[in-house]
Design a protein around this motif. Structure first.
Motif, mmCIF file in Angstrom:
data_model
loop_
_atom_site.group_PDB
_atom_site.id
_atom_site.type_symbol
_atom_site.label_atom_id
_atom_site.label_comp_id
_atom_site.label_asym_id
_atom_site.label_seq_id
_atom_site.Cartn_x
_atom_site.Cartn_y
_atom_site.Cartn_z
ATOM 1 N N HIS A 236 13.992 -13.271 -2.848
ATOM 2 C CA HIS A 236 13.390 -13.323 -2.423
ATOM 3 C C HIS A 236 11.760 -12.986 -2.560
ATOM 4 N N ASP A 237 10.665 -13.575 -2.931
ATOM 5 C CA ASP A 237 9.476 -12.691 -3.709
ATOM 6 C C ASP A 237 8.435 -13.419 -3.227
ATOM 7 N N ALA A 238 8.784 -13.483 -1.370
ATOM 8 C CA ALA A 238 7.730 -14.264 -0.919
ATOM 9 C C ALA A 238 6.075 -13.692 -0.644
ATOM 10 N N PHE A 239 6.227 -12.461 -1.230
ATOM 11 C CA PHE A 239 4.970 -11.211 -1.619
ATOM 12 C C PHE A 239 5.268 -10.603 -2.857
ATOM 13 N N ALA A 240 4.396 -11.020 -3.531
ATOM 14 C CA ALA A 240 4.424 -10.095 -4.657
ATOM 15 C C ALA A 240 4.950 -8.632 -5.087
ATOM 16 N N ILE A 241 4.719 -8.365 -4.131
ATOM 17 C CA ILE A 241 5.280 -6.457 -2.997
ATOM 18 C C ILE A 241 6.733 -6.348 -3.592
ATOM 19 N N GLU A 242 7.205 -7.958 -2.969
ATOM 20 C CA GLU A 242 9.170 -7.219 -3.117
ATOM 21 C C GLU A 242 9.577 -7.687 -3.896
ATOM 22 N N ASN B 283 1.257 -1.274 0.293
ATOM 23 C CA ASN B 283 0.244 -0.174 -0.242
ATOM 24 C C ASN B 283 0.661 1.084 0.069
ATOM 25 N N GLU B 284 2.133 1.497 1.242
ATOM 26 C CA GLU B 284 3.023 2.394 1.272
ATOM 27 C C GLU B 284 3.230 2.384 -0.922
ATOM 28 N N TYR B 285 4.153 1.706 -1.124
ATOM 29 C CA TYR B 285 5.083 1.694 -2.498
ATOM 30 C C TYR B 285 3.445 2.457 -4.069
ATOM 31 N N MET B 286 2.523 1.399 -3.213
ATOM 32 C CA MET B 286 1.404 2.350 -4.226
ATOM 33 C C MET B 286 1.084 3.892 -4.140
ATOM 34 N N HIS B 287 1.276 3.994 -3.070
ATOM 35 C CA HIS B 287 0.767 5.605 -2.891
ATOM 36 C C HIS B 287 2.576 5.977 -2.744
ATOM 37 N N ARG B 288 3.610 6.078 -2.678
ATOM 38 C CA ARG B 288 4.167 6.810 -3.219
ATOM 39 C C ARG B 288 4.670 7.049 -4.696
ATOM 40 N N THR C 135 -0.259 0.587 -9.451
ATOM 41 C CA THR C 135 -1.655 0.224 -8.860
ATOM 42 C C THR C 135 -1.682 -1.380 -8.572
ATOM 43 N N PRO C 136 -2.584 -2.367 -8.338
ATOM 44 C CA PRO C 136 -2.891 -3.145 -7.369
ATOM 45 C C PRO C 136 -2.520 -4.216 -8.301
ATOM 46 N N GLU C 137 -2.982 -3.750 -9.637
ATOM 47 C CA GLU C 137 -2.670 -4.312 -11.085
ATOM 48 C C GLU C 137 -1.782 -4.754 -11.537
ATOM 49 N N GLN C 138 -0.162 -4.196 -11.000
ATOM 50 C CA GLN C 138 0.760 -4.070 -11.715
ATOM 51 C C GLN C 138 1.365 -4.539 -10.440
ATOM 52 N N VAL C 139 1.047 -4.863 -9.369
ATOM 53 C CA VAL C 139 1.481 -5.948 -7.627
ATOM 54 C C VAL C 139 1.528 -6.798 -8.481
ATOM 55 N N ALA C 140 0.633 -7.159 -8.662
ATOM 56 C CA ALA C 140 -0.605 -8.845 -9.209
ATOM 57 C C ALA C 140 0.279 -8.983 -10.207
ATOM 58 N N ALA C 141 0.874 -7.957 -11.232
ATOM 59 C CA ALA C 141 0.858 -8.686 -12.293
ATOM 60 C C ALA C 141 2.775 -9.703 -11.685
ATOM 61 N N VAL C 142 3.684 -9.471 -10.637
ATOM 62 C CA VAL C 142 4.546 -10.094 -10.297
ATOM 63 C C VAL C 142 3.870 -11.857 -9.947
ATOM 64 N N ALA C 143 2.651 -11.915 -10.066
ATOM 65 C CA ALA C 143 2.775 -13.036 -9.716
ATOM 66 C C ALA C 143 2.288 -13.622 -10.983
ATOM 67 N N VAL C 144 1.065 -13.014 -12.468
ATOM 68 C CA VAL C 144 1.337 -13.555 -13.124
ATOM 69 C C VAL C 144 2.346 -14.223 -13.497
ATOM 70 N N LYS C 145 3.706 -12.912 -13.708
ATOM 71 C CA LYS C 145 4.682 -13.726 -14.523
ATOM 72 C C LYS C 145 5.142 -15.138 -13.666
ATOM 73 N N ASN C 146 5.511 -14.419 -12.560
ATOM 74 C CA ASN C 146 6.231 -15.716 -11.658
ATOM 75 C C ASN C 146 5.514 -17.477 -11.620
ATOM 76 N N LEU D 277 -3.139 -8.111 -1.286
ATOM 77 C CA LEU D 277 -2.708 -9.690 -2.164
ATOM 78 C C LEU D 277 -2.983 -9.835 -1.333
ATOM 79 N N THR D 278 -3.713 -11.172 -2.765
ATOM 80 C CA THR D 278 -4.331 -12.192 -2.423
ATOM 81 C C THR D 278 -3.609 -13.729 -2.516
ATOM 82 N N LYS D 279 -4.136 -15.046 -2.638
ATOM 83 C CA LYS D 279 -3.779 -15.908 -2.609
ATOM 84 C C LYS D 279 -2.425 -15.689 -2.891
ATOM 85 N N TRP D 280 -2.689 -15.537 -4.549
ATOM 86 C CA TRP D 280 -1.833 -16.254 -5.686
ATOM 87 C C TRP D 280 -0.262 -15.014 -5.714
#
Length: 376
Positions: A274-280, A142-147, A151-162, A193-196
């Motif tokens: 270390h991408d335990a969560f997509a934002i990482e 949330n802090e990264y998106m605000h700064r 968007t949430p879609e751009q963060v989720a795109a990490v998970a799509v790629k991986n 953040l969602t499950k995937w």
């Protein structure tokens, strides 16, 4: 490094949900595969470092005795998520120093009870029981998106790629492609953040045979498959002011490793992080110097971090799809980078890969970074 150190062989047991298989079965599968890959016998190994977090004391002996009682020195390494990254670093140091010519670094874990020593210090914190890893990283997202206006879609795109990369990896916990809608519409975990977008924590094993130049010659393998360890760096957390400690420790440790290897971030072809969560992923590639702060989401959208892009980030699927059994994760990253630099990664191969980096952080907080190079 005092003398050159090489990855001679790698092996894995698939990362997966908890099963009835014992840790012995998991670990031996990875070790036997790594020895075969190196063209080595168990009797050639002069030292063993085993990274593990949830199996209790004295893991190595009851597992490795099935290969033969050779008297080899065995050491257990616990460093949270960076356990087998630290085991690999110790194996490299032993070979580099001349203490040994062939050393095995491995990781193995199964789900089970574990606790952080921090909870037993007798000191309490205001956030105890309220801020756990997924809530912390949801707040950081949330802090990264605000700064940066992401968007949430751009963060989720990490998970799509991986997940796309993991679908091409026979050792990955998750082996299914997922589109953006599926990632965004999955079970919510915390914040956006969602499950995937969160890593699965299951079981598995990984192993790496580390060897000197002399040992490689004795083993008689193809010298073009030997991957050199150009640098190894490890740091722990310090005070960072307003910066997030995982990002800042990544920035410093990566800079140290790259300096020791005499390479620039732009020279890297492959990164396992270390991408335990997509934002990482977005935060760490910026900290590593692949792009400026706030630019990672746009670079990802442009395909720069895809297999075939400027630098393939987490071609294994990363922790998000490859999985995070904790103990094995670090040496599993080394195995993936080594395969990439050998040109043996199949349909997830980064073309022309010559330099790779493996990065792990662990609670504590610690960070371990290795730079690897393909043979000439």
């Amino acid at each position: 490094m005092t003398r050159p150190v090489y990855v001679a062989g790698v092996g894995l047991h698939r990362y997966q949900r908890s099963s009835e298989a014992s840790f012995v079965t998991l670990g031996l599968a990875a070790v036997r595969a790594a020895l075969a890959d190196a063209g080595a016998e168990w009797s050639d190994v002069q030292g063993v470092y085993t990274g593990t977090t949830r199996l209790g004391m004295a893991v190595s002996r009851p597992m490795l005795r099935h290969l033969g009682a050779t008297g080899v020195a065995m050491t257990q390494v616990e460093n949270a998520s960076a356990s087998s990254s630290s085991a690999f670093r110790l194996a490299c140091m032993e070979v580099s120093s001349g203490e040994a010519d062939i050393v095995l670094a491995m990781g193995v874990d199964k789900p089970g009870p574990s606790s952080r020593a921090e909870s037993r210090t007798g000191l309490t914190g205001l956030a105890d029981g309220h801020v756990v890893p997924f809530t912390r990283f949801a707040m950081l997202a949330n802090e990264y998106m605000h700064r940066h206006g992401a968007t949430p879609e751009q963060v989720a795109a990490v998970a799509v790629k991986n997940h796309r990369n993991g679908a091409r990896n026979p050792y990955a916990h998750h082996q299914k492609e997922r589109d953006l809608a599926e990632v965004l519409d999955a079970e919510p975990v915390a914040g956006t953040l969602t499950k995937w977008q969160c890593c699965p924590v299951g079981e598995g094993a990984s192993a790496v045979v580390v060897a000197s130049e002399d040992a490689l010659a004795r083993l008689g393998g193809d010298p073009s498959r030997a991957v050199r360890v150009r640098a190894s760096a490890q740091r722990s957390e310090r005070l960072y002011g307003d910066g997030d400690f995982d990002v800042e420790i990544t920035r410093e440790t990566t800079a140290e490793a790259l300096h020791r290897a005499a390479v620039r971030p732009a020279d890297l072809d492959v990164i396992e992080l270390h991408d335990a969560f997509a934002i990482e992923e977005l935060r760490y590639v910026e900290a590593m110097g692949l792009c400026a702060d706030g630019q990672a989401a746009g670079r990802l959208a442009d395909g720069e971090f895809d297999v075939g892009g400027r630098c393939a980030v987490s071609p294994s699927g990363g922790l998000i799809a490859m999985g995070h059994p904790i103990g094995p994760t670090g040496t599993g990253q080394i195995a993936e980078v080594a395969r990439q630099l050998r040109g043996e990664a199949g349909d997830r191969q980064q073309p022309g890969a010559r330099l790779g980096l493996a990065h792990m952080v662990g609670v504590g907080a610690v960070c371990v970074v290795h730079v690897l190079e393909a043979a000439e």
